[in-house]
Design an enzyme around this catalytic site. Structure first.
Site, short mmCIF file in Angstrom:
data_model
loop_
_atom_site.label_atom_id
_atom_site.label_comp_id
_atom_site.label_asym_id
_atom_site.label_seq_id
_atom_site.Cartn_x
_atom_site.Cartn_y
_atom_site.Cartn_z
N ASP A 55 0.79 -0.96 -0.53
CA ASP A 55 0.30 0.55 0.02
C ASP A 55 0.99 0.76 -0.18
OD1 ASP A 55 -2.77 0.85 1.13
OD2 ASP A 55 -1.93 2.40 1.09
N ILE A 56 0.10 2.74 -0.72
CA ILE A 56 1.35 4.01 -1.03
C ILE A 56 1.35 4.38 0.12
CG2 ILE A 56 -0.67 4.94 -2.06
CD1 ILE A 56 1.46 5.41 -4.42
N ASN A 65 -12.95 -3.40 2.87
CA ASN A 65 -13.64 -2.24 2.81
C ASN A 65 -14.96 -2.02 1.59
OD1 ASN A 65 -12.72 -1.17 5.10
ND2 ASN A 65 -11.24 0.03 3.90
N GLY A 76 -15.35 3.40 4.04
CA GLY A 76 -14.50 3.90 3.54
C GLY A 76 -13.48 3.66 2.76
N GLN A 77 -14.38 2.55 1.22
CA GLN A 77 -13.74 1.92 0.24
C GLN A 77 -12.91 3.45 -0.54
OE1 GLN A 77 -15.92 -0.45 -1.68
NE2 GLN A 77 -14.50 -0.80 -3.86
N HIS A 103 -10.65 -5.39 -3.39
CA HIS A 103 -9.11 -5.40 -3.18
C HIS A 103 -9.13 -5.87 -1.15
CE1 HIS A 103 -10.47 -1.14 -2.19
NE2 HIS A 103 -9.55 -0.91 -1.38
N HIS A 127 -7.23 -5.95 2.18
CA HIS A 127 -5.46 -5.04 2.73
C HIS A 127 -5.16 -6.66 4.03
CE1 HIS A 127 -7.27 -1.08 1.98
NE2 HIS A 127 -8.07 -1.80 1.71
P1 AMP Z 1 -10.00 1.33 0.46
O1 AMP Z 1 -9.69 2.65 1.11
O2 AMP Z 1 -10.33 -0.06 1.57
O3 AMP Z 1 -10.79 1.23 -0.72
O4 AMP Z 1 -8.47 0.81 0.30
C1 AMP Z 1 -7.29 1.70 -1.43
C2 AMP Z 1 -6.26 1.65 -0.47
O5 AMP Z 1 -5.36 1.94 -1.93
C3 AMP Z 1 -5.70 2.72 0.23
O6 AMP Z 1 -4.99 1.82 2.07
C4 AMP Z 1 -4.42 2.96 -0.34
O7 AMP Z 1 -3.77 3.83 0.03
C5 AMP Z 1 -4.30 2.13 -1.23
N1 AMP Z 1 -3.74 2.86 -2.76
C6 AMP Z 1 -4.04 3.82 -3.53
N2 AMP Z 1 -3.67 4.10 -4.29
C7 AMP Z 1 -2.03 3.43 -4.72
C8 AMP Z 1 -1.46 3.24 -5.55
N3 AMP Z 1 -0.91 3.38 -6.89
N4 AMP Z 1 -0.63 2.25 -4.53
C9 AMP Z 1 -0.10 2.08 -3.47
N5 AMP Z 1 -1.68 2.03 -2.98
C10 AMP Z 1 -3.08 2.41 -3.85
#
Ligand code: AMP
Ligand code: ZN
Length: 114
Positions: A30-31, A87, A93-94, A100, A102
């Site tokens: 995760d970024i 999520n 909070g999606q 995906h 986590h």
């Molecule tokens: P959610 O809030 O459950 O939809 O999670 C989306 C996740 O994607 C968040 O934890 C973000 O930090 C992560 N995210 C968004 N863009 C990227 C990216 N380019 N590379 C890695 N993680 C990302």
């Protein structure tokens, strides 16, 4: 899906720090990590959320969980524990509408989650 960031990551159009890949799934760090280990496991096909799953996705979704479990072991999380989160929808909070999983670990987690 043209505008989906995770489809672009799965395609290789946007780079990621890869943790695992096979023909059906991709895992990457995760970024914006929320724990010492924070990995996302995604299917390579676009599925917007858990709400969009049907019987035809059972094998794929099981596979995502198996990948998460194997990554937990690989990153030394199995003994102390880790959290798996999917999520689903705005209230949860999606923010990325490509399903995906986590994988979070390496610290003690609170309950209930925020
Ligand atoms: P959610 O809030 O459950 O939809 O999670 C989306 C996740 O994607 C968040 O934890 C973000 O930090 C992560 N995210 C968004 N863009 C990227 C990216 N380019 N590379 C890695 N993680 C990302
Ligand atoms: Zn997508």
């Amino acid at each position: 899906m043209e505008d989906c960031i995770f489809c672009k990551i799965a395609d290789g159009a946007i780079p990621c720090k890869k943790a695992y890949e096979d023909s059906d799934s991709l895992a990457f760090f995760d970024i914006n990590p929320q724990a010492p280990v924070h990995i996302l496991v995604i299917p390579k096909i676009h599925i917007p959320s858990l709400n969009a799953l049907d019987e035809g996705n059972i094998k794929l979704v099981s596979h995502l969980l198996m990948v998460a479990k194997d990554l937990a072991r690989e990153h030394g999380l199995s003994k102390n524990g880790y959290r798996i989160v999917v999520n689903t929808g705005d209230a949860a909070g999606q923010t990325v509408h490509h399903i995906h999983v986590h994988l979070l670990g390496g610290r003690n987690m609170g309950w209930p989650p925020g």
